[in-house]
Design a protein around this motif. Structure first.
Motif, PDB file in Angstrom:
ATOM      1  N   UNK A 105      -4.935  -6.423  -5.575  1.00 19.95           N
ATOM      2  CA  UNK A 105      -6.125  -7.215  -5.272  1.00 19.95           C
ATOM      3  C   UNK A 105      -7.169  -6.260  -4.713  1.00 19.95           C
ATOM      4  N   UNK A 106      -8.408  -6.403  -5.163  1.00 22.49           N
ATOM      5  CA  UNK A 106      -9.437  -5.452  -4.744  1.00 22.49           C
ATOM      6  C   UNK A 106     -10.786  -6.131  -4.626  1.00 22.49           C
ATOM      7  N   UNK A 220     -20.881   1.202   0.698  1.00 24.76           N
ATOM      8  CA  UNK A 220     -20.378   0.958  -0.663  1.00 24.76           C
ATOM      9  C   UNK A 220     -18.855   1.181  -0.659  1.00 24.76           C
ATOM     10  N   UNK A 221     -18.155   0.249  -0.039  1.00 24.22           N
ATOM     11  CA  UNK A 221     -16.734   0.399   0.240  1.00 24.22           C
ATOM     12  C   UNK A 221     -15.902  -0.518  -0.660  1.00 24.22           C
ATOM     13  N   UNK A 222     -14.760  -0.003  -1.092  1.00 25.55           N
ATOM     14  CA  UNK A 222     -13.796  -0.820  -1.825  1.00 25.55           C
ATOM     15  C   UNK A 222     -12.537  -0.946  -0.978  1.00 25.55           C
ATOM     16  N   UNK A 223     -12.045  -2.162  -0.871  1.00 26.29           N
ATOM     17  CA  UNK A 223     -10.777  -2.429  -0.190  1.00 26.29           C
ATOM     18  C   UNK A 223      -9.813  -3.040  -1.190  1.00 26.29           C
ATOM     19  N   UNK A 224      -8.596  -2.543  -1.192  1.00 20.90           N
ATOM     20  CA  UNK A 224      -7.591  -3.045  -2.131  1.00 20.90           C
ATOM     21  C   UNK A 224      -6.224  -3.017  -1.464  1.00 20.90           C
ATOM     22  N   UNK A 225      -5.333  -3.862  -1.959  1.00 24.53           N
ATOM     23  CA  UNK A 225      -3.972  -3.850  -1.430  1.00 24.53           C
ATOM     24  C   UNK A 225      -2.991  -4.283  -2.511  1.00 24.53           C
ATOM     25  N   UNK A 342     -16.914  -4.561 -16.851  1.00 27.60           N
ATOM     26  CA  UNK A 342     -18.222  -5.174 -17.104  1.00 27.60           C
ATOM     27  C   UNK A 342     -19.346  -4.579 -16.267  1.00 27.60           C
ATOM     28  N   UNK A 343     -19.018  -4.018 -15.089  1.00 27.88           N
ATOM     29  CA  UNK A 343     -20.073  -3.483 -14.234  1.00 27.88           C
ATOM     30  C   UNK A 343     -19.503  -2.444 -13.269  1.00 27.88           C
ATOM     31  N   UNK A 344     -20.390  -1.857 -12.470  1.00 30.66           N
ATOM     32  CA  UNK A 344     -19.991  -0.779 -11.571  1.00 30.66           C
ATOM     33  C   UNK A 344     -19.010  -1.256 -10.509  1.00 30.66           C
ATOM     34  N   UNK A 345     -19.202  -2.455  -9.999  1.00 29.08           N
ATOM     35  CA  UNK A 345     -18.303  -2.955  -8.948  1.00 29.08           C
ATOM     36  C   UNK A 345     -16.874  -3.097  -9.470  1.00 29.08           C
ATOM     37  N   UNK A 346     -16.713  -3.585 -10.693  1.00 25.80           N
ATOM     38  CA  UNK A 346     -15.376  -3.705 -11.264  1.00 25.80           C
ATOM     39  C   UNK A 346     -14.747  -2.320 -11.439  1.00 25.80           C
ATOM     40  N   UNK A 347     -15.550  -1.358 -11.890  1.00 24.20           N
ATOM     41  CA  UNK A 347     -15.054   0.009 -12.037  1.00 24.20           C
ATOM     42  C   UNK A 347     -14.616   0.576 -10.693  1.00 24.20           C
ATOM     43  N   UNK A 348     -15.393   0.320  -9.661  1.00 21.72           N
ATOM     44  CA  UNK A 348     -15.036   0.805  -8.327  1.00 21.72           C
ATOM     45  C   UNK A 348     -13.731   0.186  -7.834  1.00 21.72           C
ATOM     46  N   UNK A 349     -13.522  -1.079  -8.133  1.00 28.95           N
ATOM     47  CA  UNK A 349     -12.271  -1.738  -7.749  1.00 28.95           C
ATOM     48  C   UNK A 349     -11.085  -1.130  -8.484  1.00 28.95           C
ATOM     49  N   UNK A 351     -10.882   1.922  -9.647  1.00 27.56           N
ATOM     50  CA  UNK A 351     -10.656   3.270  -9.119  1.00 27.56           C
ATOM     51  C   UNK A 351      -9.891   3.241  -7.802  1.00 27.56           C
ATOM     52  N   UNK A 352     -10.239   2.321  -6.931  1.00 28.67           N
ATOM     53  CA  UNK A 352      -9.527   2.218  -5.656  1.00 28.67           C
ATOM     54  C   UNK A 352      -8.054   1.882  -5.883  1.00 28.67           C
ATOM     55  N   UNK A 353      -7.771   1.006  -6.827  1.00 31.66           N
ATOM     56  CA  UNK A 353      -6.379   0.640  -7.117  1.00 31.66           C
ATOM     57  C   UNK A 353      -5.619   1.809  -7.739  1.00 31.66           C
ATOM     58  N   UNK A 354      -6.287   2.574  -8.566  1.00 30.26           N
ATOM     59  CA  UNK A 354      -5.662   3.787  -9.112  1.00 30.26           C
ATOM     60  C   UNK A 354      -5.315   4.753  -7.981  1.00 30.26           C
ATOM     61  N   UNK A 355      -6.240   4.917  -7.031  1.00 27.32           N
ATOM     62  CA  UNK A 355      -5.977   5.789  -5.895  1.00 27.32           C
ATOM     63  C   UNK A 355      -4.798   5.322  -5.064  1.00 27.32           C
ATOM     64  N   UNK A 356      -4.702   4.010  -4.856  1.00 21.61           N
ATOM     65  CA  UNK A 356      -3.593   3.454  -4.081  1.00 21.61           C
ATOM     66  C   UNK A 356      -2.273   3.627  -4.830  1.00 21.61           C
ATOM     67  N   UNK A 357      -2.269   3.357  -6.135  1.00 25.33           N
ATOM     68  CA  UNK A 357      -1.054   3.514  -6.937  1.00 25.33           C
ATOM     69  C   UNK A 357      -0.577   4.957  -6.920  1.00 25.33           C
ATOM     70  N   UNK A 358      -1.522   5.878  -7.071  1.00 23.24           N
ATOM     71  CA  UNK A 358      -1.177   7.299  -7.081  1.00 23.24           C
ATOM     72  C   UNK A 358      -0.590   7.734  -5.740  1.00 23.24           C
ATOM     73  N   UNK A 359      -1.226   7.288  -4.663  1.00 22.15           N
ATOM     74  CA  UNK A 359      -0.782   7.641  -3.327  1.00 22.15           C
ATOM     75  C   UNK A 359       0.593   7.050  -3.020  1.00 22.15           C
ATOM     76  N   UNK A 360       0.783   5.791  -3.376  1.00 24.42           N
ATOM     77  CA  UNK A 360       2.081   5.158  -3.150  1.00 24.42           C
ATOM     78  C   UNK A 360       3.180   5.902  -3.885  1.00 24.42           C
ATOM     79  N   UNK A 361       2.934   6.253  -5.161  1.00 27.56           N
ATOM     80  CA  UNK A 361       3.971   6.912  -5.958  1.00 27.56           C
ATOM     81  C   UNK A 361       4.349   8.259  -5.350  1.00 27.56           C
TER      82      UNK A 361
END
Length: 423
Positions: A105-106, A220-225, A342-349, A351-361
């Motif tokens: 969720x982001x 311009x912050x993204x939060x995800x979990x 569809x837009x920059x905000x979706x792309x930012x979300x 990217x944050x989830x990719x960062x979290x997945x990478x870090x978790x792994x």
């Protein structure tokens, strides 16, 4: 051998062909190496020449697809361009484990960036602030005249804030808050701060020195979990070690630097695939990691009532889906189509989830078998190719390297020699 002189006068005036021939002589390149430089891949020479100075060729980086991503109830395939063997596999695995508990969720907060103006030689800082605020509407109007496109979209300069510096009591930093919409915004921000600077000098009597965007975007912050189930991680013992490792990253700068680098392994690879500015993403993330005090982790992990891990990330991400050079790069356009955002905000979300997945792994590997086991197993193919293995021998050498437990170039060379001799 004569001493080389890198002062290649008029090098920028030469054609691409002439530059390559200059390098042939200067660097003693052979015909095979020259042929490789002349192979431009999918990006034609004419486009490359327009994008960079002193152009000679295009640089290929391996690109793959991270799978398993479910973000805000929608599935994504993630193109990633990176030379490190384990990153895409780890990212896909992190997303797979998150998917078991519903995925990511982001939420991206806004598209506000800062334009920064350094106003010097002020007699009185308080007086200057007052004069600026009294002219607030005019300053914003002048700034927005630099972009009719943003104005038509209801975006543009929104507010003026101040940032004091300690090195000189006669200096004031003005922050112009600018909503850049679906653009990363560097060029338009720079145009806006340049446009308003003469007016600021006139109303304050000060002198503007620097006038440029800031790559730090705390608005311009993204939060995800995501939730990562303990059974998929390796059980309670691995979970306990995982949490210990996470706490260290939150408090120790030496661990935090490597921890956050793991986050950016994923984010940078996506940005490179879609030809967004990964350098600003690095600067932005690492600066934000220290904005509240000592440099620390951009992610946080804790246990829920079931003993599963809840991982979260809070990271500034400023990217664009319009403008920039990405539209000129054929493969970048294809990668954008694969992402299907569809837009920059979706792309930012994303990217944050990719960062979290990478870090978790990475954290899971560190807490269980160690980071080298999976990494070096994948790296074995690189070693096989590096010592000259081709065709089926690449897989054979890689497999024998892993089985031997000694994954290095010397052993790879020994194994290949034996294969070539039929031993």
């Amino acid at each position: 051998m004569p001493v080389k002189n890198s002062e290649l006068k008029g090098f920028y005036r030469k054609s691409t062909e002439e530059r390559i021939e200059t390098l042939r002589d200067y660097c003693h390149l052979n015909d095979e190496e020259i042929s490789i430089l002349k192979n431009n891949g999918s990006l034609n020479r004419e486009t490359g020449e327009k994008l960079v100075e002193n152009y000679i060729s295009n640089m290929e980086i391996p690109m793959g697809i991270a799978t398993n991503f479910s973000i805000n109830g929608r599935d994504y395939l993630i193109p990633m361009a990176i030379e490190e063997p384990s990153v895409i596999a780890a990212c896909s695995n992190g997303a797979r484990i998150a998917r078991m508990a519903g995925g990511f969720r982001a939420y991206a907060s806004s598209s506000i960036m800062y334009g920064q103006i350094q106003l010097t030689n002020l007699d009185d800082i308080g007086k200057a602030k007052t004069e600026i605020l009294m002219e607030r509407e005019n300053i914003l109007r002048i700034a927005n005249e630099a972009s009719r496109t943003l104005s038509k979209l209801g975006k543009g300069a929104r507010e003026i804030t101040f940032h004091n510096v300690k090195y000189d009591e006669h200096v004031l930093i003005i922050h112009l808050e600018i909503d850049t919409g679906d653009a990363m915004g560097a060029n338009i921000i720079n145009s806006m701060v340049e446009r308003v600077s003469p007016f600021l000098e006139a109303i304050t009597g000060g002198t503007v020195v620097l006038k440029i965007l800031s790559n730090l975007s705390p608005l311009r912050i993204v939060r995800a979990y995501a939730t990562f189930r303990k059974d998929a991680i390796g059980g309670p013992e691995v979970v306990e070690r995982f949490i210990h490792a996470a706490r260290l990253a939150e408090e120790d700068i030496f661990r935090a630097a490597t921890h956050n680098k793991g986050i950016m392994n994923g984010i940078d690879a996506v940005l490179l695939a879609i030809m967004n500015d990964w350098r600003q993403a690095e600067a932005n993330a690492h600066a934000y990691a220290a904005i509240k005090g000592p440099y620390g982790s951009l992610t946080h992990y804790e246990l829920d009532n079931n003993g599963d891990i809840i991982g979260s990330i809070e990271i500034p991400v400023s990217v664009g889906t319009v403008g920039g050079t990405s539209a000129s790069i054929p493969k970048a356009k294809i990668c954008q189509k694969i992402l299907d955002i569809k837009d920059a905000r979706e792309l930012e979300e994303v990217l944050a989830c990719v960062g979290l997945a990478q870090n978790f792994a990475a954290m899971r590997a560190l807490s269980d078998e160690g980071i080298q086991k999976g990494h070096m197993a994948l790296h074995s193919k690189n070693l096989a190719m590096a010592v000259g293995a081709t065709g089926d021998n690449i897989e054979k050498v890689a497999e024998m390297l892993v089985k031997s437990g000694s994954i290095n170039m010397t052993n790879a060379r020994v194994i290949l020699d034996k294969l070539m001799k039929g031993e």
